[in-house]
Design a protein around this motif. Sequence first.
Motif, PDB file in Angstrom:
ATOM      1  N   ASP A   6       0.854  -1.185   0.000  1.00 35.91           N
ATOM      2  CA  ASP A   6       0.000   0.000   0.000  1.00 35.91           C
ATOM      3  C   ASP A   6       0.893   1.239   0.000  1.00 35.91           C
ATOM      4  N   ALA A   7       1.088   1.825  -1.187  1.00 35.88           N
ATOM      5  CA  ALA A   7       1.967   2.986  -1.322  1.00 35.88           C
ATOM      6  C   ALA A   7       1.453   4.182  -0.530  1.00 35.88           C
ATOM      7  N   PHE A   8       0.140   4.297  -0.396  1.00 36.65           N
ATOM      8  CA  PHE A   8      -0.442   5.423   0.342  1.00 36.65           C
ATOM      9  C   PHE A   8      -0.134   5.294   1.831  1.00 36.65           C
ATOM     10  N   ALA A   9      -0.245   4.086   2.386  1.00 31.33           N
ATOM     11  CA  ALA A   9       0.076   3.845   3.800  1.00 31.33           C
ATOM     12  C   ALA A   9       1.577   4.005   4.026  1.00 31.33           C
ATOM     13  N   PHE A  10       2.384   3.569   3.069  1.00 37.09           N
ATOM     14  CA  PHE A  10       3.841   3.703   3.157  1.00 37.09           C
ATOM     15  C   PHE A  10       4.221   5.170   3.334  1.00 37.09           C
ATOM     16  N   ALA A  11       3.621   6.041   2.530  1.00 36.06           N
ATOM     17  CA  ALA A  11       3.898   7.473   2.618  1.00 36.06           C
ATOM     18  C   ALA A  11       3.328   8.066   3.907  1.00 36.06           C
ATOM     19  N   ARG A  12       2.085   7.707   4.235  1.00 39.29           N
ATOM     20  CA  ARG A  12       1.424   8.247   5.425  1.00 39.29           C
ATOM     21  C   ARG A  12       2.198   7.900   6.692  1.00 39.29           C
ATOM     22  N   ASP A  13       2.724   6.667   6.765  1.00 37.71           N
ATOM     23  CA  ASP A  13       3.442   6.195   7.950  1.00 37.71           C
ATOM     24  C   ASP A  13       4.917   6.561   7.937  1.00 37.71           C
ATOM     25  N   ALA A  14       5.356   7.317   6.945  1.00 36.20           N
ATOM     26  CA  ALA A  14       6.748   7.771   6.822  1.00 36.20           C
ATOM     27  C   ALA A  14       7.734   6.603   6.914  1.00 36.20           C
ATOM     28  N   ARG A  15       7.431   5.550   6.185  1.00 32.16           N
ATOM     29  CA  ARG A  15       8.321   4.384   6.186  1.00 32.16           C
ATOM     30  C   ARG A  15       9.498   4.613   5.245  1.00 32.16           C
ATOM     31  N   SER A  37      26.327  -5.353 -16.125  1.00 28.80           N
ATOM     32  CA  SER A  37      27.029  -5.755 -14.906  1.00 28.80           C
ATOM     33  C   SER A  37      26.833  -4.710 -13.828  1.00 28.80           C
ATOM     34  N   GLY A  38      27.116  -5.098 -12.594  1.00 24.91           N
ATOM     35  CA  GLY A  38      27.072  -4.181 -11.465  1.00 24.91           C
ATOM     36  C   GLY A  38      25.696  -4.110 -10.816  1.00 24.91           C
ATOM     37  N   GLU A  39      25.588  -3.158  -9.906  1.00 26.92           N
ATOM     38  CA  GLU A  39      24.330  -2.951  -9.207  1.00 26.92           C
ATOM     39  C   GLU A  39      24.211  -1.492  -8.815  1.00 26.92           C
ATOM     40  N   VAL A  40      23.008  -1.096  -8.485  1.00 27.15           N
ATOM     41  CA  VAL A  40      22.743   0.265  -8.022  1.00 27.15           C
ATOM     42  C   VAL A  40      22.145   0.182  -6.626  1.00 27.15           C
ATOM     43  N   SER A  41      22.358   1.201  -5.837  1.00 29.72           N
ATOM     44  CA  SER A  41      21.753   1.251  -4.509  1.00 29.72           C
ATOM     45  C   SER A  41      20.625   2.270  -4.542  1.00 29.72           C
ATOM     46  N   TRP A  42      19.586   2.023  -3.771  1.00 29.04           N
ATOM     47  CA  TRP A  42      18.420   2.902  -3.774  1.00 29.04           C
ATOM     48  C   TRP A  42      17.865   3.050  -2.358  1.00 29.04           C
ATOM     49  N   GLN A  43      17.149   4.142  -2.163  1.00 30.67           N
ATOM     50  CA  GLN A  43      16.433   4.383  -0.910  1.00 30.67           C
ATOM     51  C   GLN A  43      15.124   5.068  -1.244  1.00 30.67           C
ATOM     52  N   LEU A  44      14.060   4.589  -0.629  1.00 27.13           N
ATOM     53  CA  LEU A  44      12.726   5.140  -0.841  1.00 27.13           C
ATOM     54  C   LEU A  44      12.148   5.544   0.509  1.00 27.13           C
ATOM     55  N   GLU A  45      11.797   6.828   0.635  1.00 31.39           N
ATOM     56  CA  GLU A  45      11.232   7.364   1.876  1.00 31.39           C
ATOM     57  C   GLU A  45       9.822   7.874   1.605  1.00 31.39           C
ATOM     58  N   GLY A  46       8.902   7.529   2.484  1.00 29.55           N
ATOM     59  CA  GLY A  46       7.555   8.052   2.398  1.00 29.55           C
ATOM     60  C   GLY A  46       7.374   9.207   3.368  1.00 29.55           C
ATOM     61  N   PHE A  47       6.557  10.173   3.000  1.00 29.52           N
ATOM     62  CA  PHE A  47       6.251  11.294   3.894  1.00 29.52           C
ATOM     63  C   PHE A  47       5.007  12.004   3.383  1.00 29.52           C
ATOM     64  N   ARG A  48       4.521  12.942   4.183  1.00 21.53           N
ATOM     65  CA  ARG A  48       3.370  13.773   3.801  1.00 21.53           C
ATOM     66  C   ARG A  48       3.885  15.115   3.313  1.00 21.53           C
ATOM     67  N   GLY A  49       3.322  15.585   2.198  1.00 25.10           N
ATOM     68  CA  GLY A  49       3.715  16.869   1.642  1.00 25.10           C
ATOM     69  C   GLY A  49       3.079  18.027   2.393  1.00 25.10           C
ATOM     70  N   GLU A  50       3.321  19.227   1.902  1.00 22.50           N
ATOM     71  CA  GLU A  50       2.811  20.451   2.547  1.00 22.50           C
ATOM     72  C   GLU A  50       1.294  20.468   2.655  1.00 22.50           C
ATOM     73  N   ARG A  51       0.612  19.903   1.672  1.00 19.03           N
ATOM     74  CA  ARG A  51      -0.856  19.882   1.684  1.00 19.03           C
ATOM     75  C   ARG A  51      -1.391  18.555   2.242  1.00 19.03           C
ATOM     76  N   LYS A 111      -2.547   0.520  -5.634  1.00 17.09           N
ATOM     77  CA  LYS A 111      -2.251   0.462  -4.211  1.00 17.09           C
ATOM     78  C   LYS A 111      -0.848  -0.094  -4.056  1.00 17.09           C
ATOM     79  N   GLU A 112      -0.605  -1.214  -4.763  1.00 15.38           N
ATOM     80  CA  GLU A 112       0.683  -1.891  -4.687  1.00 15.38           C
ATOM     81  C   GLU A 112       1.692  -1.197  -5.597  1.00 15.38           C
ATOM     82  N   LEU A 113       2.950  -1.154  -5.146  1.00 14.01           N
ATOM     83  CA  LEU A 113       4.000  -0.483  -5.904  1.00 14.01           C
ATOM     84  C   LEU A 113       5.191  -1.419  -6.036  1.00 14.01           C
ATOM     85  N   ASP A 114       5.631  -1.650  -7.274  1.00 13.98           N
ATOM     86  CA  ASP A 114       6.816  -2.453  -7.550  1.00 13.98           C
ATOM     87  C   ASP A 114       8.024  -1.515  -7.496  1.00 13.98           C
TER      88      ASP A 114
END
Length: 162
Positions: A6-15, A37-51, A111-114
């Motif tokens: 649930d991408a919406f809950a992920f953002a709402r809960d600041a995961r 070849s090789g790999e990349v590193s990633w980070q995904l943060e959820g949060f609530r915007g100004e509105r 709802k689901e996010l790959d």
Amino acid sequence: MKRINDAFAFARDARVLQGTLAVSAMERLHDLLAEVSGEVSWQLEGFRGERGEPMLHLTVGGCIPLACQRCLEAIPFELGVDSLLEVVPANADLSQDELEDDSRDFLPVEKELDVAELVEDEILLSLPVAPRHERCGLPGAAGAGERINPFAALAELKGKPN
């Protein structure tokens, strides 16, 4: 690879999620690479915007070997993806003003996010259109200083008797 149920809950809960992704797993990139070849590193943060809107902040780092469009040899390309995405329902009716607002990037989801697909999408958007080595130059730039006039041979013939 990670899927967010649930991408919406992920953002709402600041995961926060982070990890690595093998370049070989990103098949849409393969045609643009000199080698897979090789790999990349990633980070995904959820949060609530100004509105109060659900937002995702994605960063991706690493180096991938792009293929030079002139010589087809590898060009090491440092990724520096840093995207802010507003999560909206897949069937959301966005106004023309919202769509044309360059300060906002929308991510329509059911709802689901790959996460792997999102990482690959953002990498593809960050790549140069036609990567090339400095030494390979621009098409048509070789010998640009020596412009040859196609009518020079005719000028030499002018005035000569038959």
